[in-house]
Design a protein around this motif. Structure first.
Motif, PDB file in Angstrom:
ATOM      1  N   THR A 213     -56.072 -65.512 -19.538  1.00  0.00           N
ATOM      2  CA  THR A 213     -56.659 -66.408 -18.541  1.00  0.00           C
ATOM      3  C   THR A 213     -57.310 -67.643 -19.150  1.00  0.00           C
ATOM      4  O   THR A 213     -57.643 -68.588 -18.425  1.00  0.00           O
ATOM      5  CB  THR A 213     -57.711 -65.643 -17.717  1.00  0.00           C
ATOM      6  N   GLY A 214     -57.515 -67.644 -20.459  1.00  0.00           N
ATOM      7  CA  GLY A 214     -58.141 -68.801 -21.075  1.00  0.00           C
ATOM      8  C   GLY A 214     -57.170 -69.910 -21.445  1.00  0.00           C
ATOM      9  O   GLY A 214     -57.587 -71.022 -21.767  1.00  0.00           O
ATOM     10  N   VAL A 215     -55.868 -69.623 -21.407  1.00  0.00           N
ATOM     11  CA  VAL A 215     -54.862 -70.603 -21.821  1.00  0.00           C
ATOM     12  C   VAL A 215     -54.630 -71.624 -20.715  1.00  0.00           C
ATOM     13  O   VAL A 215     -54.451 -71.254 -19.548  1.00  0.00           O
ATOM     14  CB  VAL A 215     -53.538 -69.908 -22.172  1.00  0.00           C
ATOM     15  N   SER A 216     -54.611 -72.897 -21.081  1.00  0.00           N
ATOM     16  CA  SER A 216     -54.413 -73.963 -20.103  1.00  0.00           C
ATOM     17  C   SER A 216     -52.937 -74.326 -19.992  1.00  0.00           C
ATOM     18  O   SER A 216     -52.329 -74.786 -20.964  1.00  0.00           O
ATOM     19  CB  SER A 216     -55.207 -75.208 -20.514  1.00  0.00           C
ATOM     20  N   PRO A 217     -52.326 -74.168 -18.810  1.00  0.00           N
ATOM     21  CA  PRO A 217     -50.931 -74.592 -18.650  1.00  0.00           C
ATOM     22  C   PRO A 217     -50.766 -76.101 -18.780  1.00  0.00           C
ATOM     23  O   PRO A 217     -49.725 -76.585 -19.214  1.00  0.00           O
ATOM     24  CB  PRO A 217     -50.572 -74.108 -17.243  1.00  0.00           C
ATOM     25  N   GLY A 218     -51.808 -76.853 -18.414  1.00  0.00           N
ATOM     26  CA  GLY A 218     -51.731 -78.305 -18.528  1.00  0.00           C
ATOM     27  C   GLY A 218     -51.501 -78.763 -19.952  1.00  0.00           C
ATOM     28  O   GLY A 218     -50.713 -79.677 -20.212  1.00  0.00           O
ATOM     29  N   THR A 219     -52.195 -78.122 -20.894  1.00  0.00           N
ATOM     30  CA  THR A 219     -52.018 -78.475 -22.301  1.00  0.00           C
ATOM     31  C   THR A 219     -50.587 -78.217 -22.746  1.00  0.00           C
ATOM     32  O   THR A 219     -49.959 -79.055 -23.407  1.00  0.00           O
ATOM     33  CB  THR A 219     -53.004 -77.678 -23.168  1.00  0.00           C
ATOM     34  N   TRP A 220     -50.040 -77.082 -22.366  1.00  0.00           N
ATOM     35  CA  TRP A 220     -48.689 -76.742 -22.835  1.00  0.00           C
ATOM     36  C   TRP A 220     -47.613 -77.548 -22.132  1.00  0.00           C
ATOM     37  O   TRP A 220     -46.547 -77.803 -22.704  1.00  0.00           O
ATOM     38  CB  TRP A 220     -48.462 -75.243 -22.714  1.00  0.00           C
ATOM     39  N   LEU A 221     -47.856 -77.999 -20.919  1.00  0.00           N
ATOM     40  CA  LEU A 221     -46.922 -78.920 -20.274  1.00  0.00           C
ATOM     41  C   LEU A 221     -46.899 -80.265 -21.002  1.00  0.00           C
ATOM     42  O   LEU A 221     -45.831 -80.864 -21.200  1.00  0.00           O
ATOM     43  CB  LEU A 221     -47.308 -79.122 -18.809  1.00  0.00           C
ATOM     44  N   LEU A 222     -48.067 -80.741 -21.402  1.00  0.00           N
ATOM     45  CA  LEU A 222     -48.138 -81.997 -22.146  1.00  0.00           C
ATOM     46  C   LEU A 222     -47.515 -81.856 -23.529  1.00  0.00           C
ATOM     47  O   LEU A 222     -46.842 -82.769 -24.021  1.00  0.00           O
ATOM     48  CB  LEU A 222     -49.593 -82.456 -22.254  1.00  0.00           C
ATOM     49  N   VAL A 223     -47.742 -80.706 -24.174  1.00  0.00           N
ATOM     50  CA  VAL A 223     -47.105 -80.451 -25.469  1.00  0.00           C
ATOM     51  C   VAL A 223     -45.586 -80.481 -25.316  1.00  0.00           C
ATOM     52  O   VAL A 223     -44.868 -81.073 -26.132  1.00  0.00           O
ATOM     53  CB  VAL A 223     -47.557 -79.095 -26.044  1.00  0.00           C
ATOM     54  N   LEU A 224     -45.087 -79.839 -24.257  1.00  0.00           N
ATOM     55  CA  LEU A 224     -43.648 -79.821 -24.010  1.00  0.00           C
ATOM     56  C   LEU A 224     -43.094 -81.234 -23.839  1.00  0.00           C
ATOM     57  O   LEU A 224     -42.023 -81.561 -24.371  1.00  0.00           O
ATOM     58  CB  LEU A 224     -43.350 -78.984 -22.764  1.00  0.00           C
ATOM     59  N   GLY A 225     -43.812 -82.065 -23.110  1.00  0.00           N
ATOM     60  CA  GLY A 225     -43.369 -83.443 -22.933  1.00  0.00           C
ATOM     61  C   GLY A 225     -43.322 -84.198 -24.238  1.00  0.00           C
ATOM     62  O   GLY A 225     -42.347 -84.914 -24.537  1.00  0.00           O
ATOM     63  N   GLU A 226     -44.370 -84.033 -25.056  1.00  0.00           N
ATOM     64  CA  GLU A 226     -44.416 -84.768 -26.328  1.00  0.00           C
ATOM     65  C   GLU A 226     -43.315 -84.324 -27.279  1.00  0.00           C
ATOM     66  O   GLU A 226     -42.587 -85.145 -27.839  1.00  0.00           O
ATOM     67  CB  GLU A 226     -45.779 -84.576 -27.000  1.00  0.00           C
ATOM     68  N   VAL A 227     -43.201 -83.012 -27.489  1.00  0.00           N
ATOM     69  CA  VAL A 227     -42.230 -82.544 -28.483  1.00  0.00           C
ATOM     70  C   VAL A 227     -40.794 -82.767 -28.021  1.00  0.00           C
ATOM     71  O   VAL A 227     -39.891 -82.906 -28.860  1.00  0.00           O
ATOM     72  CB  VAL A 227     -42.469 -81.058 -28.833  1.00  0.00           C
ATOM     73  N   SER A 228     -40.563 -82.825 -26.718  1.00  0.00           N
ATOM     74  CA  SER A 228     -39.223 -83.167 -26.224  1.00  0.00           C
ATOM     75  C   SER A 228     -38.861 -84.588 -26.648  1.00  0.00           C
ATOM     76  O   SER A 228     -37.719 -84.855 -27.067  1.00  0.00           O
ATOM     77  CB  SER A 228     -39.163 -83.031 -24.707  1.00  0.00           C
ATOM     78  N   CYS A 229     -39.821 -85.486 -26.546  1.00  0.00           N
ATOM     79  CA  CYS A 229     -39.589 -86.868 -26.986  1.00  0.00           C
ATOM     80  C   CYS A 229     -39.298 -86.929 -28.477  1.00  0.00           C
ATOM     81  O   CYS A 229     -38.372 -87.621 -28.924  1.00  0.00           O
ATOM     82  CB  CYS A 229     -40.792 -87.740 -26.652  1.00  0.00           C
ATOM     83  N   TRP A 230     -40.079 -86.181 -29.269  1.00  0.00           N
ATOM     84  CA  TRP A 230     -39.872 -86.204 -30.715  1.00  0.00           C
ATOM     85  C   TRP A 230     -38.559 -85.556 -31.118  1.00  0.00           C
ATOM     86  O   TRP A 230     -37.936 -85.953 -32.112  1.00  0.00           O
ATOM     87  CB  TRP A 230     -41.036 -85.530 -31.440  1.00  0.00           C
ATOM     88  N   THR A 231     -38.113 -84.559 -30.362  1.00  0.00           N
ATOM     89  CA  THR A 231     -36.822 -83.936 -30.664  1.00  0.00           C
ATOM     90  C   THR A 231     -35.689 -84.946 -30.528  1.00  0.00           C
ATOM     91  O   THR A 231     -34.842 -85.092 -31.421  1.00  0.00           O
ATOM     92  CB  THR A 231     -36.559 -82.742 -29.730  1.00  0.00           C
ATOM     93  N   VAL A 232     -35.672 -85.643 -29.403  1.00  0.00           N
ATOM     94  CA  VAL A 232     -34.619 -86.635 -29.178  1.00  0.00           C
ATOM     95  C   VAL A 232     -34.726 -87.768 -30.195  1.00  0.00           C
ATOM     96  O   VAL A 232     -33.718 -88.230 -30.756  1.00  0.00           O
ATOM     97  CB  VAL A 232     -34.704 -87.182 -27.739  1.00  0.00           C
ATOM     98  N   TYR A 233     -35.954 -88.215 -30.477  1.00  0.00           N
ATOM     99  CA  TYR A 233     -36.143 -89.300 -31.437  1.00  0.00           C
ATOM    100  C   TYR A 233     -35.739 -88.855 -32.847  1.00  0.00           C
ATOM    101  O   TYR A 233     -35.151 -89.632 -33.610  1.00  0.00           O
ATOM    102  CB  TYR A 233     -37.604 -89.749 -31.428  1.00  0.00           C
ATOM    103  N   GLY A 234     -36.052 -87.603 -33.201  1.00  0.00           N
ATOM    104  CA  GLY A 234     -35.652 -87.089 -34.508  1.00  0.00           C
ATOM    105  C   GLY A 234     -34.143 -87.028 -34.652  1.00  0.00           C
ATOM    106  O   GLY A 234     -33.590 -87.342 -35.716  1.00  0.00           O
TER     107      GLY A 234
END
Length: 204
Positions: free
Chosen positions: A140-161
């Motif tokens: 219950t302490g884990v924030s879904p908002g943080t992991w959604l933002l992480v997913l957005g960022e790393v998706s961008c870096w995957t394509v850029y990489g």
């Protein structure tokens, strides 16, 4: 910059700067650390400090802002978790050893040496978060908002990489996507179990 993919670092920045704010807010508001790993937060801060050095040496200037933000904000998450009693000597020793390895690689072999270690840094970083969340009966302490933002960022870096043929960014992205999907799936599953009515309640 002429190719559309050249703008992906800017998009990653938009996701990356605020990504740990939801987790900080959740911990500050609820004081509930269930399912949140202190080692993950500490390793995130250490790794992003190392990524800051790598991005500087590689000329990825737009990546410096999210790296600096992640270093500061993930460090804040680690401090909050420590105050809630989630830090341990064993985890602290592991994080310290990893920081020494990163620094030693940079000192001994320069940016190429640091980049080699950073290829596996994302695996080292996200493993404690996934293990802790899946071991917790109710994360219950884990924030879904943080992991959604992480997913957005790393998706961008995957394509850029892939666009820049950078194996370090590809490794960062693929590992981050995998961890984000696993974390969001765990949060959703736990929430569904939490609000599912008991068999007796269904027939009242």
């Amino acid at each position: 910059m002429g190719h559309p993919f050249d703008y992906l670092p800017f998009m990653a920045t938009l996701f990356g700067i605020p990504q740990y704010l939801p987790q900080i807010g959740r911990l500050w508001r609820t004081r509930d650390p269930a399912g949140v790993s202190w080692a993950w937060a500490a390793l995130t801060g250490v790794n992003n400090a190392a990524w800051f050095g790598y991005f500087t040496s590689s000329g990825y200037w737009t990546a410096l802002v999210p790296s600096a933000a992640a270093t500061l904000l993930a460090g804040t998450v680690a401090v909050l978790l420590a105050r809630l009693g989630r830090a341990g000597l064993r985890s602290g020793a592991w994080v310290g050893a990893w920081a020494v390895l990163l620094a030693g690689s940079a000192a001994a072999a320069g940016p190429p040496g640091l980049g080699t270690v950073l290829t596996v840094a994302s695996v080292v970083q996200v493993t404690p978060s996934v293990v802790t969340a899946y071991r917790a009966p109710r994360p219950t302490g884990v924030s879904p908002g943080t992991w959604l933002l992480v997913l957005g960022e790393v998706s961008c870096w995957t394509v850029y990489g892939l666009y820049r043929s950078d194996p370090r960014l590809i490794a960062l992205g693929v590992t981050g996507i995998t961890a984000s999907v696993l974390m969001l799936a765990r949060i959703r599953y736990a929430a569904r179990r939490r609000y599912r009515p008991s068999p007796s309640a269904r027939f009242r």
